[in-house]
Design an enzyme around this catalytic site. Structure first.
Site, PDB file in Angstrom:
ATOM      1  N   ASN A 114     -13.894   5.995  11.636  1.00 56.71           N
ATOM      2  CA  ASN A 114     -13.222   7.067  10.898  1.00 56.71           C
ATOM      3  C   ASN A 114     -13.365   6.909   9.390  1.00 56.71           C
ATOM      4  OD1 ASN A 114     -10.334   7.670   9.475  1.00 56.71           O
ATOM      5  ND2 ASN A 114     -10.964   9.326  10.821  1.00 56.71           N
ATOM      6  N   GLY A 167      -3.055   5.984  13.531  1.00 58.19           N
ATOM      7  CA  GLY A 167      -4.309   5.381  13.979  1.00 58.19           C
ATOM      8  C   GLY A 167      -4.714   4.171  13.157  1.00 58.19           C
ATOM      9  N   ASP A 168      -5.648   3.430  13.684  1.00 60.03           N
ATOM     10  CA  ASP A 168      -6.334   2.337  12.992  1.00 60.03           C
ATOM     11  C   ASP A 168      -7.573   2.050  13.847  1.00 60.03           C
ATOM     12  OD1 ASP A 168      -5.817   0.241  10.675  1.00 60.03           O
ATOM     13  OD2 ASP A 168      -6.584  -0.932  12.329  1.00 60.03           O
ATOM     14  N   LYS A 228       3.146  -2.241  11.310  1.00 63.09           N
ATOM     15  CA  LYS A 228       1.833  -2.175  11.969  1.00 63.09           C
ATOM     16  C   LYS A 228       1.989  -2.584  13.415  1.00 63.09           C
ATOM     17  CE  LYS A 228      -2.528  -1.363  10.977  1.00 63.09           C
ATOM     18  NZ  LYS A 228      -3.101  -0.522   9.894  1.00 63.09           N
ATOM     19  N   LYS A 260       0.846  -1.200   0.000  1.00 64.60           N
ATOM     20  CA  LYS A 260       0.000   0.000   0.000  1.00 64.60           C
ATOM     21  C   LYS A 260       0.879   1.247   0.000  1.00 64.60           C
ATOM     22  CE  LYS A 260      -3.106   0.059   3.252  1.00 64.60           C
ATOM     23  NZ  LYS A 260      -3.962   0.308   4.441  1.00 64.60           N
ATOM     24  N   THR A 292      -8.752   8.920   4.663  1.00 62.24           N
ATOM     25  CA  THR A 292      -8.971   7.549   4.183  1.00 62.24           C
ATOM     26  C   THR A 292     -10.324   7.458   3.465  1.00 62.24           C
ATOM     27  OG1 THR A 292      -7.708   6.804   6.097  1.00 62.24           O
ATOM     28  CG2 THR A 292      -8.830   5.118   4.810  1.00 62.24           C
TER      29      THR A 292
HETATM   30  P1  NDP Z   1     -12.651   2.799  13.755  1.00 58.59           P
HETATM   31  O1  NDP Z   1     -12.249   2.203  15.043  1.00 58.59           O
HETATM   32  O2  NDP Z   1     -12.805   4.275  13.649  1.00 58.59           O
HETATM   33  O3  NDP Z   1     -14.018   2.142  13.265  1.00 58.59           O
HETATM   34  C1  NDP Z   1     -14.135   0.782  13.053  1.00 58.59           C
HETATM   35  C2  NDP Z   1     -15.545   0.446  12.632  1.00 58.59           C
HETATM   36  O4  NDP Z   1     -15.604  -0.917  12.246  1.00 58.59           O
HETATM   37  C3  NDP Z   1     -16.553   0.609  13.760  1.00 58.59           C
HETATM   38  O5  NDP Z   1     -17.801   0.913  13.222  1.00 58.59           O
HETATM   39  C4  NDP Z   1     -16.531  -0.781  14.389  1.00 58.59           C
HETATM   40  O6  NDP Z   1     -17.720  -1.097  15.109  1.00 58.59           O
HETATM   41  C5  NDP Z   1     -16.416  -1.647  13.167  1.00 58.59           C
HETATM   42  N1  NDP Z   1     -15.730  -2.895  13.528  1.00 58.59           N
HETATM   43  C6  NDP Z   1     -14.488  -3.035  14.033  1.00 58.59           C
HETATM   44  N2  NDP Z   1     -14.199  -4.308  14.269  1.00 58.59           N
HETATM   45  C7  NDP Z   1     -15.289  -4.999  13.916  1.00 58.59           C
HETATM   46  C8  NDP Z   1     -15.607  -6.356  13.913  1.00 58.59           C
HETATM   47  N3  NDP Z   1     -14.724  -7.278  14.348  1.00 58.59           N
HETATM   48  N4  NDP Z   1     -16.826  -6.718  13.435  1.00 58.59           N
HETATM   49  C9  NDP Z   1     -17.715  -5.776  12.998  1.00 58.59           C
HETATM   50  N5  NDP Z   1     -17.461  -4.461  12.972  1.00 58.59           N
HETATM   51  C10 NDP Z   1     -16.282  -4.086  13.428  1.00 58.59           C
HETATM   52  O7  NDP Z   1     -11.610   2.263  12.685  1.00 58.59           O
HETATM   53  P2  NDP Z   1     -11.262   2.844  11.236  1.00 58.59           P
HETATM   54  O8  NDP Z   1     -12.476   3.422  10.602  1.00 58.59           O
HETATM   55  O9  NDP Z   1     -10.046   3.655  11.366  1.00 58.59           O
HETATM   56  O10 NDP Z   1     -10.846   1.493  10.470  1.00 58.59           O
HETATM   57  C11 NDP Z   1     -11.774   0.718   9.705  1.00 58.59           C
HETATM   58  C12 NDP Z   1     -10.991  -0.156   8.726  1.00 58.59           C
HETATM   59  O11 NDP Z   1     -10.234   0.681   7.843  1.00 58.59           O
HETATM   60  C13 NDP Z   1      -9.972  -1.112   9.348  1.00 58.59           C
HETATM   61  O12 NDP Z   1      -9.879  -2.269   8.542  1.00 58.59           O
HETATM   62  C14 NDP Z   1      -8.662  -0.324   9.235  1.00 58.59           C
HETATM   63  O13 NDP Z   1      -7.543  -1.183   9.246  1.00 58.59           O
HETATM   64  C15 NDP Z   1      -8.861   0.315   7.873  1.00 58.59           C
HETATM   65  N6  NDP Z   1      -8.057   1.511   7.587  1.00 58.59           N
HETATM   66  C16 NDP Z   1      -8.049   2.585   8.426  1.00 58.59           C
HETATM   67  C17 NDP Z   1      -7.325   3.702   8.092  1.00 58.59           C
HETATM   68  C18 NDP Z   1      -7.320   4.935   8.914  1.00 58.59           C
HETATM   69  O14 NDP Z   1      -6.702   5.913   8.498  1.00 58.59           O
HETATM   70  N7  NDP Z   1      -8.007   4.974  10.042  1.00 58.59           N
HETATM   71  C19 NDP Z   1      -6.500   3.751   6.869  1.00 58.59           C
HETATM   72  C20 NDP Z   1      -6.640   2.595   6.029  1.00 58.59           C
HETATM   73  C21 NDP Z   1      -7.382   1.521   6.402  1.00 58.59           C
HETATM   74  P3  NDP Z   1     -17.687  -0.965  16.713  1.00 58.59           P
HETATM   75  O15 NDP Z   1     -17.616   0.499  16.993  1.00 58.59           O
HETATM   76  O16 NDP Z   1     -18.956  -1.611  17.158  1.00 58.59           O
HETATM   77  O17 NDP Z   1     -16.473  -1.725  17.169  1.00 58.59           O
HETATM   78  O1  2IT Z   2      -4.175   0.787   7.395  1.00 64.05           O
HETATM   79  C1  2IT Z   2      -3.697   1.934   7.267  1.00 64.05           C
HETATM   80  O2  2IT Z   2      -3.192   2.327   6.205  1.00 64.05           O
HETATM   81  C2  2IT Z   2      -3.783   2.842   8.404  1.00 64.05           C
HETATM   82  N1  2IT Z   2      -4.337   2.486   9.439  1.00 64.05           N
HETATM   83  C3  2IT Z   2      -3.171   4.211   8.330  1.00 64.05           C
HETATM   84  C4  2IT Z   2      -1.697   4.134   8.623  1.00 64.05           C
HETATM   85  C5  2IT Z   2      -0.978   5.449   8.727  1.00 64.05           C
HETATM   86  O3  2IT Z   2       0.226   5.392   8.996  1.00 64.05           O
HETATM   87  O4  2IT Z   2      -1.573   6.516   8.548  1.00 64.05           O
END
Ligand code: NDP
Ligand code: 2IT
Length: 444
Positions: A240, A165-166, A126, A114, A209
């Site tokens: 997020n 974050g993640d 990570k 990525k 994102t």
């Molecule tokens: P958040 O913690 O902000 O939100 C996660 C969301 O997914 C929540 O709605 C949560 O529900 C739900 N969720 C998490 N785990 C589960 C599960 N096991 N089953 C069902 N629902 C679930 O995380 P992000 O939005 O940051 O991340 C979401 C995805 O995007 C992840 O895969 C992450 O790796 C990916 N990502 C994030 C980036 C970033 O910049 N933040 C960048 C690139 C990818 P609940 O609140 O009920 O737990």
């Molecule tokens: O999965 C991802 O790309 C992230 N959670 C963001 C990683 C980052 O360094 O901003």
């Protein structure tokens, strides 16, 4: 047996009990077959695939902290520094009870390619912990974050490894971790990204994102003669990535009808209200059951079910393996045109195959959600030059990066005779640069 199959077998044997890591390695290596066949002699001699599937190092540590009742709690912390051939390790920290070494390795492995796709100088890493921020007080979250950093600080730095974050790690957690790093090390440096705007954060990182996902999706649709305007979109998740995907989709003239969390999902026929979503999730940190109180026309359903709703575009934005074969079948039966992954590896291998076989445009996460880490790299640049750029400047750069990613993977797919296979295109384009850098830097 071919080199690719040998390495897949070896990875499975060497990393038992890590199914998500096996899945990520299989997906990448399977689609590299044409590249590997062309270079098999050199790659075998250099053990290139073995070196790329073995992390540089895996750090695991105890994280003790005291809860509000005075009870000591113990969690496990991880940082996997996977590959720094093209830049310092870069990747998020996941805080979720499901976190284990296999999950962190799958995420770190994906991150290598990525980050390469962004065309910015960042390697792959990570980390995270099995700590669950849900239901914890701010003080408990701070206690955990400080203890986590008491150990992690030894391994990170602005030119070494830059976490972000993640799932479960947002601005609050990054703030506590940054404060502790600064306290221990006595230096003010861009060691984490996703920081608050008053202390080195970048404008547009919060949105990046989700916005980036829509910029890439829009470009993919455009290149296939489809206008995103007026389309119906199903989104999963409500964190997020999902929140800002909803916002940008609406700005581009599409209608988003679903969001979800780990307990249920919402269908809003009038389109998801982003302000309500933010109030529930960002301010109150509450469940989606509350959405109906603000939007009486909407429906709340327990469990999973988002992918059964008829839509033109599906954007999984929650977590890994949340879009299964049965969901892919429902999407195809309902006439879905495109799937783009906001989350990391949300679609199973079988579901991906089914969607591609049925001519659904499919953008894999390592391309589609790269806007977050790309903007993190822009935050690193701003920290290095001790300046901050305007929202418009960062957003314009983000748009350029996402459009460029799509064309790079589209070109790579065409070069290797698999036009339209964006999974193969992304893996090949991401791999080529890392492979060249690893080979050029010798055996180290
Ligand atoms: P958040 O913690 O902000 O939100 C996660 C969301 O997914 C929540 O709605 C949560 O529900 C739900 N969720 C998490 N785990 C589960 C599960 N096991 N089953 C069902 N629902 C679930 O995380 P992000 O939005 O940051 O991340 C979401 C995805 O995007 C992840 O895969 C992450 O790796 C990916 N990502 C994030 C980036 C970033 O910049 N933040 C960048 C690139 C990818 P609940 O609140 O009920 O737990
Ligand atoms: O999965 C991802 O790309 C992230 N959670 C963001 C990683 C980052 O360094 O901003």
């Amino acid at each position: 047996m071919g080199y690719v199959d040998e390495v897949i077998e070896r990875v499975i044997a060497k990393n038992p009990g890590e199914p998500e890591f096996h899945q990520a390695v299989k997906e990448v290596l399977e689609s590299l077959r044409p590249v590997v066949e062309k270079n098999e002699e050199v790659y075998r001699r250099e053990a290139l695939l073995e070196r790329i599937t073995e992390p540089d190092r895996q750090i695991k540590f105890r994280v003790p902290w005291v809860d509000d009742k005075g009870q000591v709690q113990v969690n496990t912390g991880y940082r996997v520094q996977f590959n720094n051939a093209i830049g310092p390790y870069k990747g998020g920290l996941r805080l979720h009870p499901s976190v284990n070494i296999g999950i962190i390795k799958f995420l770190g492995f994906e991150q290598i390619f990525k980050n390469s796709l962004t065309c910015l100088p960042i390697g792959g890493g990570k980390g995270g912990s099995d700590f669950d921020p849900k239901g914890k007080s701010d003080r408990e979250v701070m206690a955990f974050c400080q203890s986590f950093m008491n150990e992690l600080y030894k391994y990170i730095g602005a030119d070494e490894d830059v976490p972000a974050g993640d799932i479960g790690t947002g601005a609050r957690e990054i703030g506590y971790m940054f404060g502790q790093y600064k306290k221990i090390r006595g230096v003010y440096e861009g060691v984490l990204t996703g920081k608050g705007l008053s202390y080195g954060g970048s404008l547009a990182r919060t949105e990046a994102t989700g916005y980036g996902l829509l910029y890439l999706t829009q470009e993919m649709l455009k290149c296939n003669g489809i206008d995103i305007k007026g389309k119906t979109i199903c989104i999963s998740g409500s964190g997020n990535v999902a929140t800002y995907a909803v916002q940008k989709a609406q700005q581009l003239g599409a209608k988003v009808v679903t969001v979800s969390d780990s307990t249920g999902w919402v269908y809003d026929p009038d389109g998801i209200d982003v302000a309500v979503l933010k109030e529930i999730k960002e301010v109150k940190r509450a469940r989606l059951t509350e959405y109906k109180n603000y939007r009486p026309n909407s429906e709340y359903h327990e469990g999973r079910g988002v992918w059964q709703v008829k839509c033109d575009i599906a954007l999984p934005c929650a977590t890994q393996n949340e879009l299964l074969l049965e969901d892919a079948k429902a999407l195809v039966a309902n006439g879905c045109l495109a799937v783009a992954e906001g989350a990391n590896m949300p679609t199973t291998l079988e579901a991906t195959k089914y969607l591609q076989e049925n001519k659904v445009l499919f953008a894999p996460g390592k391309a589609a959600n790269a806007g977050g880490v790309a903007t993190s790299a822009l935050e690193m640049s701003q920290n290095s030059e001790r300046l901050s750029w305007s929202f418009e400047e960062v957003d314009a750069k983000l748009q350029g990066i996402m459009v460029n990613i799509f064309h790079n993977l589209d070109d790579a797919a065409k070069r290797y005779g698999c036009e339209g296979d964006y999974v193969a295109g992304a893996n090949i384009a991401g791999f080529e640069k890392v492979a060249n850098a690893v080979l050029a830097q010798g055996v180290c």
